[in-house]
Design a protein around this motif. Structure first.
Motif, short mmCIF file in Angstrom:
data_model
loop_
_atom_site.label_atom_id
_atom_site.label_comp_id
_atom_site.label_asym_id
_atom_site.label_seq_id
_atom_site.Cartn_x
_atom_site.Cartn_y
_atom_site.Cartn_z
N MET A 1 46.50 76.23 47.07
CA MET A 1 47.04 75.37 48.12
C MET A 1 48.37 75.93 48.60
SD MET A 1 46.89 72.68 50.00
CE MET A 1 45.88 71.29 49.46
N PHE A 2 49.20 76.34 47.66
CA PHE A 2 50.50 76.87 48.02
C PHE A 2 50.35 78.10 48.93
CE2 PHE A 2 54.20 79.57 47.37
CZ PHE A 2 55.24 78.68 47.51
N ILE A 3 49.48 79.00 48.51
CA ILE A 3 49.32 80.25 49.26
C ILE A 3 48.72 79.98 50.63
CG2 ILE A 3 48.13 82.46 49.21
CD1 ILE A 3 48.38 82.26 46.12
N ALA B 1 53.33 58.25 45.12
CA ALA B 1 51.97 57.98 44.64
C ALA B 1 51.65 58.90 43.47
CB ALA B 1 50.97 58.16 45.77
N ARG B 2 52.03 60.17 43.59
CA ARG B 2 51.78 61.11 42.51
C ARG B 2 52.51 60.67 41.24
NH1 ARG B 2 54.34 67.01 42.75
NH2 ARG B 2 56.19 65.71 42.61
N ARG B 3 53.77 60.28 41.42
CA ARG B 3 54.54 59.90 40.25
C ARG B 3 53.97 58.63 39.61
NH1 ARG B 3 60.88 58.45 40.38
NH2 ARG B 3 61.10 60.69 40.43
N GLY C 1 45.95 65.62 56.57
CA GLY C 1 46.71 65.06 55.46
C GLY C 1 46.25 63.64 55.13
N VAL C 2 45.94 62.86 56.17
CA VAL C 2 45.45 61.50 55.96
C VAL C 2 44.10 61.53 55.24
CG1 VAL C 2 44.62 59.44 57.14
CG2 VAL C 2 46.74 60.54 57.89
N ILE C 3 43.23 62.45 55.69
CA ILE C 3 41.93 62.56 55.01
C ILE C 3 42.14 62.87 53.53
CG2 ILE C 3 39.84 63.97 54.86
CD1 ILE C 3 39.98 64.22 57.92
N MET C 4 43.11 63.72 53.25
CA MET C 4 43.39 64.06 51.84
C MET C 4 43.89 62.85 51.06
SD MET C 4 45.22 67.73 52.00
CE MET C 4 44.56 69.07 52.95
N GLN C 5 44.74 62.06 51.72
CA GLN C 5 45.25 60.86 51.03
C GLN C 5 44.09 59.90 50.73
OE1 GLN C 5 48.03 60.04 54.13
NE2 GLN C 5 49.80 60.78 53.00
N LEU C 6 43.19 59.74 51.71
CA LEU C 6 42.02 58.89 51.49
C LEU C 6 41.17 59.44 50.35
CD1 LEU C 6 41.06 58.17 55.20
CD2 LEU C 6 41.73 56.47 53.51
N ASN D 1 47.82 68.43 44.28
CA ASN D 1 47.65 69.41 45.36
C ASN D 1 47.89 68.78 46.72
OD1 ASN D 1 47.04 71.04 43.28
ND2 ASN D 1 44.89 71.34 43.79
N VAL D 2 47.49 67.52 46.87
CA VAL D 2 47.71 66.85 48.16
C VAL D 2 49.20 66.66 48.39
CG1 VAL D 2 47.41 64.66 49.36
CG2 VAL D 2 45.46 65.77 48.27
#
Lengths: 335, 843, 140
Positions: free
Chosen positions: B669-671, B727-729, B791-796, B817-818
């Protein structure tokens, strides 16, 4: 396996030799950078010979080491000794040579690019696929012609280059380097001819279907001959003399040619195509692809698309042959 | 890590060893029958990819022969002007996009895991997806020539020729078809970078990795920064062709030169992207046949990394004649000369290695020697054309044609042929005939020089490039005829090579193991190779373990290293740290599937339908592609293992799951996002470029998006980013409610932010067709909005994964990763709003 | 690209503790070329903006040359500093090229040496770029 590397060396040397032979026998030519007729071309050629000579020697050394390394019976070398080869040959030597080369290159470039002290200014516009040429006079006056540029010997000439459609590149190899003609920009180039003669200029940037057929004639003349020529070009067209030519003039207007072409001194004032006022006096037709004989004019008018694919001018092959011949006589008579 | 007392996985007797091998082979076998095409393992995909690239190469080669036939005599009419123009455009485009770059990626996918003693690359399905994209796009682009619809704007596609003066869909095929392949190239680059950094065997520290891997790292990194500007350029050019947004139209503030900048920022590194991998092959072949380690390992690393950087400072040397200021040309001239230094260093390293060791004579070394002879000439003429005044004369002439073919054929085709001879036994278990190889070599070598040496002279005699015919001038006829004859001889040589590769070898015995007595890990392979790639993952203590580590092959074969078994019947390989290669995870890689194939088909559908302006079909296809990719991710990635850890042999126990920067997905993802931001910066560069070329930019008369809306958008969107981080935390802290509500808030914010971002230009009635200023603002807004939408799709997706129990407090790769994606979104949003909202305030 | 697992690694490989810097990363390796890139881009942008916005097509470079000279001095000192650090790492302990031992110390030396070589190239590259301002006085 037979000796691997030596034959490679021999094959290369052979090709080098052949090329050198070609070079010695065939430098001349209307568009050769190897027989310069301008200060720019001459200086660049000198640079080239130096670089080519050096390059040849470097190639021989590098490849010589490879050939030596591939010899089956040779003494072995220590890794440390080999490392010095990397430091010396790979790092130090190139750095020194390239520094020198850069210094020479920069100095030459600074000289070539200065536009100061021009004696004459010519605006050249790259069209698809021909050249509109305007000699800029003192005030706003200018003399327009097409596909032919005549230059006075020994003068500095500034070219003002642009394009209304696609990118072209203006290049007279015998005189000096090229400069692109880019829509929306105006580029400048100064050339200084040093030898009288007839040369060829070409479009160097791919500009569409008939890019290959976009050339022009360059004539370097003595300064006084040039003044006479330019004065003649500035005059309006002479009236046709023969009956055939007069008939051709009628045909020219009857078929709408005047919508695109200008013939000064007549009512033809179209600006889409080349100015034809003195087209018969030029050395070539169709951007240096045909001579200016009556027969060539006839072919060009009748088979335009065939001769130059994609050209804007329609082919007039449907006209009766007599009319084509008459128009050809009229146009080739525009001296 | 090497506690030898724990040897419970090492088989005690022959029977146990056999059982272990059978268990290991099972998951790694290629699927039988027609399902063979669902394979994703690097051995299969790498092979298909390589063969595909070679087929495109042959196709482009045939086009070249037809062009040479047309040019054999002056004024020839064998090909029409339009056909010729299509041929030269395709020849260049195919050689660059469908052969030059893919052959490196294909070859690397095939051999990199072997070189690193790994079982597979970390994302086998991504490789498969990239391969299918490549095939579909390649066939689409090549096929167009049979319908007289091929692009004919040159491989460099300069506008305005390609925007306004060429009818038909040729340019669209080029722009969309090749963008599609560029995406595949970037996918492979991501895969290879992570491969080199994370899948090395224990002990293979950064100072020990085979030189090939160094080159892969550098070249893949270059792809990451070189291809995105071109993708940005493709986007702008296609917007102008399809919707008349005037990016390259000088009448409305655009500038044709902007395309040239974007194209050559890609185009020059591209040359090195093609050239360095070939040198990487030489760096493997020369030490083997010198029978000693490379001399100047660090110097070669210097050369690879240095070339990678400096090659980005050369792009304007393709634009020396465009009338840029002399001082600008001098910078690029300087870099163009500087790049010769690392190139020279490499060559001297190889020479030094040969001098310090032996010189085993065979066809592979013959090709290497031939490559040297040819490439050095190309390199030296390259130094010459880098001197701007000389380039003023020979730019766009046959001199440059000669130069670039000396570089690419000497620097790529000959080393690749050497590589073919060298690696063929590793792939098929059989060796190629020395005799045929010599015949092929001499035909190729002589044919090449006869074809291209005279072109130096035709160029100096003033013959421009890209001409379908030429007027006769002294020397032109004989020089061109010679070139044509040479081209056919070269082709004959290559035909010999192709015959040797494809001729049936049923009766030929297998080669002995490690036939060249090489020192690197790829030669652990048995002849013929077993499906698992590496029988065990070795502990490496030398740059050339097969030479230096006693009993090495025996230890490998008898399971005395890591992962000798596959008790759970899963495909497993090892993940290690990037500098010191300390193992940190036992990665389970996915097996065969058709999902990637369908994802590629639908992605291809989007690009192909868009070419024909069937936008509804294109959108449906894009939606299907998205669905296919989501399905593939949902079922195939971030799987929660049945146990926490696994014993991998030699007393080492490794976790089966790692998230955050421990996971390969995070690295990918970073790359990927680095590449994405590079493309975005290409667009931002556009904004400022137009500022420099226009008298007033933004134009005094034009309305802009204002300051308020962009500022508001930035505020809300950064809120969405913060909520994602929270959210991640909160997920980590096992606070489900907080996790879900944070993500819901983030989604609401993101949606509102997109609206606020678009409101600026929308409410100001900015018409993108009218001038390049509104067009540039809109393109930045659209780019950002589309990314936010993703990004929204990823959050969903994270919420769904969490809900479905495929993501937990502990196993949280997805949200990790999101969040990383959203870090990059924050940067994108800040830059976009600062540029469109803030910059006009300054002027 | 820094190592996140360094701590766990220390426990495995005690010799790491002996090194002057605990954290090895690849960023330092490419610092020289990065400085070269920054200098290159800055010089190019300065000249381009100066000629397009300030001086005009035939104007004088004056201040732009000075600015580029300053960039060059800064860049060369940056590269020099990096090279000095790299040299020390290269010479750490009992240094022997080719730095091909399977130890943290040799990896350390290798990265130092590679950084040093890259600094050399970057130095030459930067100096080459700066050569332009010696020969060009105007935007032509």
């Amino acid at each position: 396996m037979p000796a691997a590397a030596c034959p490679i060396g021999r094959a290369c040397l052979f090709t080098f030799g052949c090329t050198l032979l070609f070079t010695l026998t065939g430098c001349d030519g209307p568009q050769s950078t190897l027989s310069p007729a301008g200060t720019g071309a001459a200086r660049i050629l000198t640079l080239f010979w130096w670089m080519a000579g050096f390059a040849f020697v470097i190639w021989l050394i590098v490849f010589g080491i490879a050939v030596y390394a591939s010899r089956p019976k040779r003494s072995s070398h220590s890794a440390n000794a080999s490392r010095w080869l990397i430091i010396g040959g790979g790092a130090i030597f190139p750095t020194v040579v390239l520094t020198l080369l850069l210094v020479f290159g920069f100095r030459l470039m600074a000289d070539l690019r200065t536009t100061e002290g021009a004696d004459l200014r010519i605006a050249v516009t790259g069209e698809r696929w021909w050249w509109r040429v305007r000699y800029l006079g003192q005030k706003d006056q200018s003399t327009e012609l097409a596909n032919e540029i005549r230059l006075p010997l020994g003068k500095r000439i500034e070219f003002i280059l642009d394009s209304p459609d696609v990118i072209h590149s203006f290049w007279i190899p015998s005189l000096g380097g090229k400069v692109d003609m880019i829509p929306g920009r105006i580029n400048k180039l100064v050339l200084e001819p040093t030898r009288v003669g007839v040369f060829r200029g070409v479009c160097a940037e791919y500009c569409g279907t008939s890019h290959a057929l976009m050339n022009f004639k360059v004539v370097v003349m003595q300064a006084e001959d040039f003044e006479d020529w330019l004065a003649t070009q500035a005059e309006p067209a002479a009236a046709p003399r023969s009956a055939l030519a007069r008939q051709g003039k009628k045909g020219f207007f009857a078929n709408g040619c005047s919508a695109c072409h200008t013939i000064r001194g007549t009512s033809a004032d179209g600006e889409i195509g080349p100015d034809l006022t003195h087209v018969g006096s030029r050395l070539s037709l169709g951007a240096d692809i045909l001579p200016t004989t009556p027969e060539a004019f006839r072919r060009w008018i009748a088979h335009t698309e065939e001769i130059k694919p994609g050209v804007k001018m329609p082919s007039f092959g449907m006209l009766p042959d007599e009319q084509l011949q008459a128009m050809a006589a009229y146009l080739s008579g525009l001296q | 890590m090497t506690d030898m007392s724990h040897q419970n996985q090492i088989p005690k007797n022959e029977e146990e060893r056999r059982a272990q091998e059978a268990r290991l082979a099972k998951p790694w076998e290629a699927p039988p029958g027609w399902r063979y095409w669902s394979a994703v393992n690097n051995t299969e995909v790498g092979l298909w990819y390589t063969v595909g690239a070679f087929i495109f190469f042959l196709f482009a080669g045939v086009l070249a022969l037809l062009m040479r036939t047309q040019l054999s005599v002056p004024g020839n009419d064998f090909l029409s002007a339009e056909t010729y123009n299509q041929f030269f455009t395709l020849h260049g485009s195919i050689m660059m996009f469908l052969f030059g770059v893919p052959i490196f990626e294909a070859f690397s996918i095939m051999i990199l895991p072997q070189i690193l003693g790994a079982r597979d690359l970390p994302f086998p399905r991504l490789s498969a997806y990239g391969f299918w994209c490549f095939v579909i796009g390649g066939i689409f682009v090549c096929g167009s020539v049979f319908f007289d619809a091929a692009p004919r704007g040159g491989w460099f596609m300069y506008p305005p020729l390609t925007t306004k003066y060429q009818e038909g869909i040729g340019a669209d095929i080029w722009l969309l078809g090749l963008s599609f392949i560029e995406i595949a190239s970037i996918a492979a680059a991501v895969e290879l970078i992570v491969g080199v950094l994370k899948t090395r065997p224990p002990g293979m520290r950064i100072n020990m990795i085979p030189l090939y891997a160094w080159y892969v790292l550098v070249v893949a990194g270059m792809i990451l920064f070189a291809f995105p500007p071109l993708i940005a350029g493709d986007l702008l050019l296609e917007m102008e062709r399809a919707f008349d947004w005037p990016f390259f139209d000088p009448d409305r503030g655009g500038d044709p030169l902007f395309w040239q900048h974007l194209f050559w920022i890609f185009g020059h590194p591209e040359v090195y992207i093609i050239f360095l991998p070939a040198i990487a092959l030489v760096a493997m072949i020369v030490p083997t046949f010198a029978q000693r380690p490379i001399v100047g390992y660090t110097w070669v690393v210097l050369a690879a990394v240095g070339t990678g950087f400096v090659s980005f400072g050369l792009w304007v040397h393709h634009m020396y004649t465009t009338g840029l200021p002399g001082i600008s040309l001098s910078f690029f001239s300087a870099a163009s000369e500087a790049v010769a230094i690392p190139t020279g260093v490499q060559i001297f390293c190889f020479l030094a290695t040969a001098l310090a060791g032996k010189f085993v004579r065979n066809v592979a070394m013959l090709f290497v020697t031939g490559a040297l002879a040819i490439f050095v000439i190309g390199g030296l003429t390259g130094v010459m054309v880098a001197v701007a005044p000389f380039d003023f004369q020979v730019h766009d002439t046959y001199f440059v044609v000669a130069h670039l073919h000396y570089v690419l054929i000497g620097g790529v085709l000959f080393p690749v042929s050497a590589g073919l001879y060298y690696f063929y036994p590793m792939v098929t278990g059989k060796t190629l005939s020395e005799k045929t190889g010599q015949v092929a070599f001499w035909f190729m070598f002589i044919g090449f020089n006869v074809a291209f040496m005279p072109m130096h002279l035709s160029g100096l005699l003033g013959m421009p490039r890209r001409v379908f015919t030429y007027m006769d001038a002294p020397g032109y006829d004989i020089l061109n005829m010679t070139s044509t004859v040479g081209a056919y001889v070269l082709a004959a040589g290559f035909a010999c090579l192709v015959y040797e590769v494809v001729r049936p070898k049923k009766n030929q015995p297998y080669a002995k193991r490690n036939p060249w007595n090489a020192g690197t890990l790829e030669w652990m392979a048995e002849m013929p190779a077993k499906p698992w790639g590496a029988r065990t993952i070795p502990l490496v203590k030398s740059r050339y373990p097969l030479w230096d580590q006693p009993n090495f092959l025996d230890d490998v074969d008898n399971g005395r290293f890591y992962l000798p078994d596959a008790e759970e019947g899963k495909r497993e390989t090892m993940i290690s740290t990037s500098i010191d290669a300390v193992p940190i995870q036992c990665l389970r890689v996915p097996g065969p599937t058709f999902k990637t194939f369908w994802a590629a088909m639908f992605t291809g559908g989007f690009f192909i339908f868009a070419t024909y302006k069937w936008y509804t079909a294109a959108m449906i296809s894009a939606a299907l592609a998205l669905a296919a990719i989501l399905y593939w991710l949902w079922t195939g990635t971030a799987k929660i293992p049945e146990k926490r850890e696994k014993h991998v042999g030699l007393g080492m126990t490794l976790p089966l799951y790692g998230s955050g920067s421990q996971s390969v997905g995070w690295w990918a993802m970073f790359i990927t996002m680095v590449a994405d931001v590079t493309a975005f910066l290409g667009l931002v560069f556009g904004y400022f470029f137009y500022w420099t070329v226009n008298e007033d930019f933004p134009p005094a008369s034009a309305s802009g998006p204002g300051f308020g809306w962009p500022l508001l958008a930035a505020g809300i969107l950064l809120g969405s980013w913060i909520m994602t981080v929270l959210a991640r935390r909160w997920n980590r802290q096992a606070r489900s409610g907080a996790f879900y509500s944070a993500l819901v808030t983030a989604i609401v914010f993101a949606t509102a932010g997109i609206a606020a971002l678009a409101a600026g230009p929308w409410l100001a009635d900015m018409d993108p067709v009218s001038h390049v200023y509104p067009a540039t603002v809109w393109i930045l807004v659209i780019w950002t909005a589309l990314h936010l939408g993703l990004g929204v799709i990823m959050q969903l997706y994270c919420m769904a994964r969490r809900f479905a129990g495929r993501m937990t407090f502990e196993y949280d790769i997805d949200i990790q990763n999101v969040t990383l994606y959203w870090h990059f979104m924050a940067i994108t949003v800040l830059v976009t709003t600062a540029v469109i909202g803030g910059f006009p305030l300054l002027t | 690209m820094s190592e996140n697992t360094e701590d766990s690694e220390i426990t495995v490989r005690p010799e790491l503790r002996e090194l002057p810097e605990r954290r090895e990363s690849l960023w330092l390796l490419i610092l020289g070329p990065l400085i070269w890139s920054a200098h290159f881009l800055l010089s190019y942008i300065t000249a381009a903006v100066w000629c397009a916005k300030v001086a005009g097509r035939t104007g004088s470079l004056s201040c732009a040359r000075l600015a580029i000279a300053v960039f060059t001095l800064l860049a060369l000192s940056g590269i020099g500093l990096t090279a000095w650090g790299a040299w020390r790492r290269h010479k750490y302990g009992r240094a022997t090229v080719p730095h091909d031992l399977n130890t943290a110390a040799d990896r350390h030396r290798f990265l130092g040496f590679a950084t040093l070589l890259l600094c050399g190239l970057s130095f030459v590259g930067t100096a080459y770029v700066a050569l332009g301002i010696v020969f060009f006085q105007s935007c032509e």
